[in-house]
Design an enzyme around this catalytic site. Structure first.
Site, PDB file in Angstrom:
ATOM      1  N   ASN A 291       0.742   1.655   6.973  1.00 10.39           N
ATOM      2  CA  ASN A 291       0.641   0.979   5.817  1.00 10.39           C
ATOM      3  C   ASN A 291       0.620   1.610   4.597  1.00 10.39           C
ATOM      4  OD1 ASN A 291       0.077  -1.755   7.215  1.00 10.39           O
ATOM      5  ND2 ASN A 291      -1.540  -0.567   7.950  1.00 10.39           N
TER       6      ASN A 291
ATOM      7  N   ARG B 112       0.957  -1.111  -0.178  1.00 11.02           N
ATOM      8  CA  ARG B 112       0.076   0.090   0.115  1.00 11.02           C
ATOM      9  C   ARG B 112       0.781   1.179   0.012  1.00 11.02           C
ATOM     10  NH1 ARG B 112      -3.940  -1.594   4.811  1.00 11.02           N
ATOM     11  NH2 ARG B 112      -2.177  -2.903   5.124  1.00 11.02           N
TER      12      ARG B 112
ATOM     13  N   THR C  78       2.484 -14.176  10.196  1.00  7.62           N
ATOM     14  CA  THR C  78       3.259 -13.929  11.236  1.00  7.62           C
ATOM     15  C   THR C  78       3.975 -15.027  11.947  1.00  7.62           C
ATOM     16  OG1 THR C  78       1.287 -13.398  12.313  1.00  7.62           O
ATOM     17  CG2 THR C  78       2.353 -11.498  11.506  1.00  7.62           C
TER      18      THR C  78
ATOM     19  N   TYR D 191      38.127  25.817  -9.261  1.00  7.59           N
ATOM     20  CA  TYR D 191      37.956  24.328 -10.038  1.00  7.59           C
ATOM     21  C   TYR D 191      38.553  24.930 -11.522  1.00  7.59           C
ATOM     22  CZ  TYR D 191      35.691  21.021 -12.736  1.00  7.59           C
ATOM     23  OH  TYR D 191      35.307  19.637 -13.627  1.00  7.59           O
TER      24      TYR D 191
ATOM     25  N   SER E 194      36.340  44.362  -2.391  1.00 10.86           N
ATOM     26  CA  SER E 194      35.351  43.894  -3.171  1.00 10.86           C
ATOM     27  C   SER E 194      35.746  43.296  -4.527  1.00 10.86           C
ATOM     28  CB  SER E 194      34.200  45.037  -3.658  1.00 10.86           C
ATOM     29  OG  SER E 194      33.732  45.574  -2.317  1.00 10.86           O
TER      30      SER E 194
HETATM   31  C1  UD1 Z   1      -1.317  -8.594  12.401  1.00 11.75           C
HETATM   32  C2  UD1 Z   1      -1.850  -9.464  13.415  1.00 11.75           C
HETATM   33  C3  UD1 Z   1      -3.129  -8.622  13.952  1.00 11.75           C
HETATM   34  C4  UD1 Z   1      -2.772  -7.322  14.554  1.00 11.75           C
HETATM   35  C5  UD1 Z   1      -1.870  -6.581  13.637  1.00 11.75           C
HETATM   36  C6  UD1 Z   1      -1.484  -5.379  14.144  1.00 11.75           C
HETATM   37  C7  UD1 Z   1      -1.461 -11.785  12.943  1.00 11.75           C
HETATM   38  C8  UD1 Z   1      -1.907 -12.991  12.229  1.00 11.75           C
HETATM   39  N1  UD1 Z   1      -2.465 -10.693  12.917  1.00 11.75           N
HETATM   40  O1  UD1 Z   1      -2.046  -8.432  11.300  1.00 11.75           O
HETATM   41  O2  UD1 Z   1      -3.974  -9.537  15.019  1.00 11.75           O
HETATM   42  O3  UD1 Z   1      -3.893  -6.628  14.989  1.00 11.75           O
HETATM   43  O4  UD1 Z   1      -0.897  -7.381  12.989  1.00 11.75           O
HETATM   44  O5  UD1 Z   1      -0.858  -4.596  13.082  1.00 11.75           O
HETATM   45  O6  UD1 Z   1      -0.337 -11.672  13.475  1.00 11.75           O
HETATM   46  N2  UD1 Z   1       5.180 -10.286   8.821  1.00 11.75           N
HETATM   47  C9  UD1 Z   1       6.230 -10.941   8.261  1.00 11.75           C
HETATM   48  N3  UD1 Z   1       6.092 -12.306   7.690  1.00 11.75           N
HETATM   49  C10 UD1 Z   1       4.865 -12.561   7.158  1.00 11.75           C
HETATM   50  C11 UD1 Z   1       3.680 -11.614   7.404  1.00 11.75           C
HETATM   51  C12 UD1 Z   1       3.921 -10.548   8.151  1.00 11.75           C
HETATM   52  O7  UD1 Z   1       7.455 -10.702   8.676  1.00 11.75           O
HETATM   53  O8  UD1 Z   1       4.617 -13.376   6.672  1.00 11.75           O
HETATM   54  C13 UD1 Z   1       5.577  -8.981   9.032  1.00 11.75           C
HETATM   55  C14 UD1 Z   1       5.138  -7.522   8.415  1.00 11.75           C
HETATM   56  O9  UD1 Z   1       6.336  -7.321   7.742  1.00 11.75           O
HETATM   57  C15 UD1 Z   1       4.705  -6.551   9.469  1.00 11.75           C
HETATM   58  C16 UD1 Z   1       4.101  -7.590  10.622  1.00 11.75           C
HETATM   59  O10 UD1 Z   1       4.593  -8.896  10.651  1.00 11.75           O
HETATM   60  O11 UD1 Z   1       5.618  -6.033   9.916  1.00 11.75           O
HETATM   61  C17 UD1 Z   1       2.476  -7.664  10.656  1.00 11.75           C
HETATM   62  O12 UD1 Z   1       2.117  -8.139   9.481  1.00 11.75           O
HETATM   63  P1  UD1 Z   1       0.864  -7.728   8.760  1.00 11.75           P
HETATM   64  O13 UD1 Z   1       0.268  -8.443   7.614  1.00 11.75           O
HETATM   65  O14 UD1 Z   1       0.685  -5.982   8.876  1.00 11.75           O
HETATM   66  O15 UD1 Z   1      -0.182  -8.219   9.917  1.00 11.75           O
HETATM   67  P2  UD1 Z   1      -1.804  -8.154   9.864  1.00 11.75           P
HETATM   68  O16 UD1 Z   1      -2.418  -9.118   9.034  1.00 11.75           O
HETATM   69  O17 UD1 Z   1      -2.105  -6.450   9.525  1.00 11.75           O
HETATM   70 MG    MG Z   2      -0.514  -4.523   9.330  1.00  8.87          MG
END
Ligand code: UD1
Ligand code: MG
Length: 484
Positions: A237, A21, A87, A396, A414
């Protein structure tokens, strides 16, 4: 509030996501606010709780992200996430990069939550330790919780689990307490719970959030710390959120400095990077931007409309409507209005770089003045020298840069041009319009301009009928034009 907490065994920073995004070729977590990348802020907050190990999980634009991370944190452990999304998988792979038998507290944070502080993480870890929890999650109550995971509590108020927005029932979507994504885990609980997490959910991802209900099912204590400061858990985001977070960070930075004795006339138009250092009784006027490692000494006055990047400003100096980078401004010195100090300008104590002056790699000694309209580059100027209006160092030759060395107590007239390499000795003078191509010995007057010759009656002869000719003819004592 600062709370003493035990140092955790590790912090795992999640930084593998794509951040589509942002609509940017640059990975989301490398976008900056307050003079630092978002992931740089995450690393700084993590460092604030002094973990034994620090891990970042990467995947999207891996090489570019890793290069940046290792620049700011050479001791960082890098963990690569494979193509299993979520995550939960990210944390699992972060764990795999740590010693197999690691014990104690593992903290998980995100690379895109830049206002989170070490103090807030410290409070989370302190609560986690105090109650010997299996998991402690940082939560916030939001007016609009859309999109976030919701904290599901039992009738007794204890945390039962987290349900993602996409998986939630209408009733659960009505919950305003959200998951920040920041947690403290017991290492052993985390490892065994993650082994039980599946991808059986609306997004087909391994949810880290599932660890809470699994840990609770295994008899562990799961708790939440509700932050009173929701900005601390807010992620960026898109660029609209990035700007809002940047503005709030700056508001906090300005407030911190005002509370420690800095006068900021208009905090709304003043921007201060997080690593800037200010002394008490500094005054910042409207439109001031202080970037990078800029440091300003006591009683100095900066602004209005001034941008300093990596500049050291001495006590009592003034810098007005000017731009300076990678430079030093000495105690009691004055700069501007409208001066442009390029890298390696070193202005000595009580020195002056005045209106419409540009400098670069210029060492200017104590009390020396470059007051108006000129350029000084690759130059060394001694003490108490006065450089006249419109002086230029011609540094230069079209191929190479050369140095101009000017002594102390020199007075240049000057429009002197110094054709480098050239030197001017102590106490020397130059005449107006001098083009200094040869070294000037101490105490000499350098004149290079041809003697002036006046061609009497030239205007009336060559511009007859013009307004200039009429004015010349009307001047007292003017020669009578010969128009015959
Ligand atoms: C996640 C949480 C949600 C929480 C929100 C807060 C989970 C399943 N959900 O949602 O409950 O309210 O964050 O912002 O955890 N990332 C990785 N690898 C991945 C996916 C994500 O490193 O495979 C990292 C992303 O770079 C980011 C963070 O994890 O820094 C969160 O990822 P994002 O996709 O924003 O999570 P949400 O689905 O928004
Ligand atoms: Mg997020």
């Amino acid at each position: 509030m600062s709370v003493e907490a035990n140092a955790p065994a590790a912090v795992i920073v999640l930084a593998a996501g794509a951040g589509t995004r942002m609509k940017s070729a640059k990975p989301k977590i490398l976008h900056e606010i307050g003079g630092k990348s978002m992931v740089g802020h995450a690393i700084a907050a993590a460092r604030g709780i002094d973990p034994e190990r620090l891990v970042a999980v990467v995947r999207h634009e891996r090489d570019r992200v890793v290069e940046h991370l290792l620049q700011i944190e050479p001791d960082l452990t890098i963990a690569d996430q494979d193509d299993v999304p979520g995550t939960g998988r990210a944390v699992q792979q972060g764990l795999e990069a740590l010693p197999e038998d690691i014990e104690g507290t593992i903290v998980v944070t995100y690379g895109d939550v830049p206002l989170l502080t070490g103090e807030q993480l410290g409070e989370l870890v302190a609560a986690h330790d105090a109650d010997a929890n299996a998991v402690t999650v940082l939560t916030a109550r939001l007016g609009d919780p859309t999109g976030y995971g919701r904290i599901v509590r039992d009738d007794d108020g204890s945390v039962a689990g987290i349900v993602e927005h996409k998986d939630a029932t209408d009733a659960q979507r009505g919950i305003d307490e959200v998951n920040s994504g920041i947690y403290a885990f017991d290492a052993a609980v985390l490892r065994s719970a993650l082994a039980q997490v599946t991808t059986d959910n609306a997004q087909g991802e391994m949810y880290l959030t599932d660890v809470l209900s699994i840990a609770r099912g295994d008899g562990g204590r799961v708790a939440a710390v509700v932050t009173g400061d929701p900005w601390q858990v807010e992620g960026a985001n898109d660029r609209v959120q990035l700007a809002a977070l940047g503005k709030e960070m700056n508001r906090r930075t300005c407030e911190k400095w005002m509370r420690s004795g800095v006068t900021i006339v208009d905090p709304d138009s003043t921007w201060i990077d997080v690593d800037v250092a200010l002394s008490s009784d500094v005054t910042l006027k409207p439109g001031t931007q202080l970037h990078g490692s800029t440091a300003v000494g006591t009683d100095a006055v900066i602004g209005p409309d001034t941008t300093l990047t990596n500049v050291q400003v001495g006590q009592g100096a003034t810098v007005k409507r000017s731009d300076a980078t990678d430079s030093t401004i000495g105690q009691g010195a004055s700069v501007g209005p409208f001066a442009y100090l390029r890298p390696k300008t070193d202005l000595g104590e009580s020195g002056k770089i005045g209106a419409f002056y540009e400098t670069k790699n210029a060492k200017i000694g104590k009390g020396s003045k470059l007051s108006h309209l000129g350029y000084s580059g690759d130059s060394v100027i001694g003490e108490y020298t006065n450089i006249g209006c419109g002086n230029i160092t011609a540094n230069y030759d079209g191929e190479k840069k050369h140095q101009t060395v000017i002594g102390s107590h020199v007075r240049t007239a000057s429009n002197t041009v110094f054709v480098a390499p050239v030197s001017v000795g102590d106490g020397a003078y130059t005449g107006a319009g001098a083009i200094v191509r040869k070294d000037v010995p101490a105490g000499a007057l350098a004149l290079s301009v041809a003697p002036q010759r006046n061609s009497e009656g030239w205007t009336q002869a060559k511009r007859p009928g013009s307004e200039s000719a009429a004015a010349a003819g009307a001047a007292p004592g003017a020669p009578v034009a010969d128009n015959s």
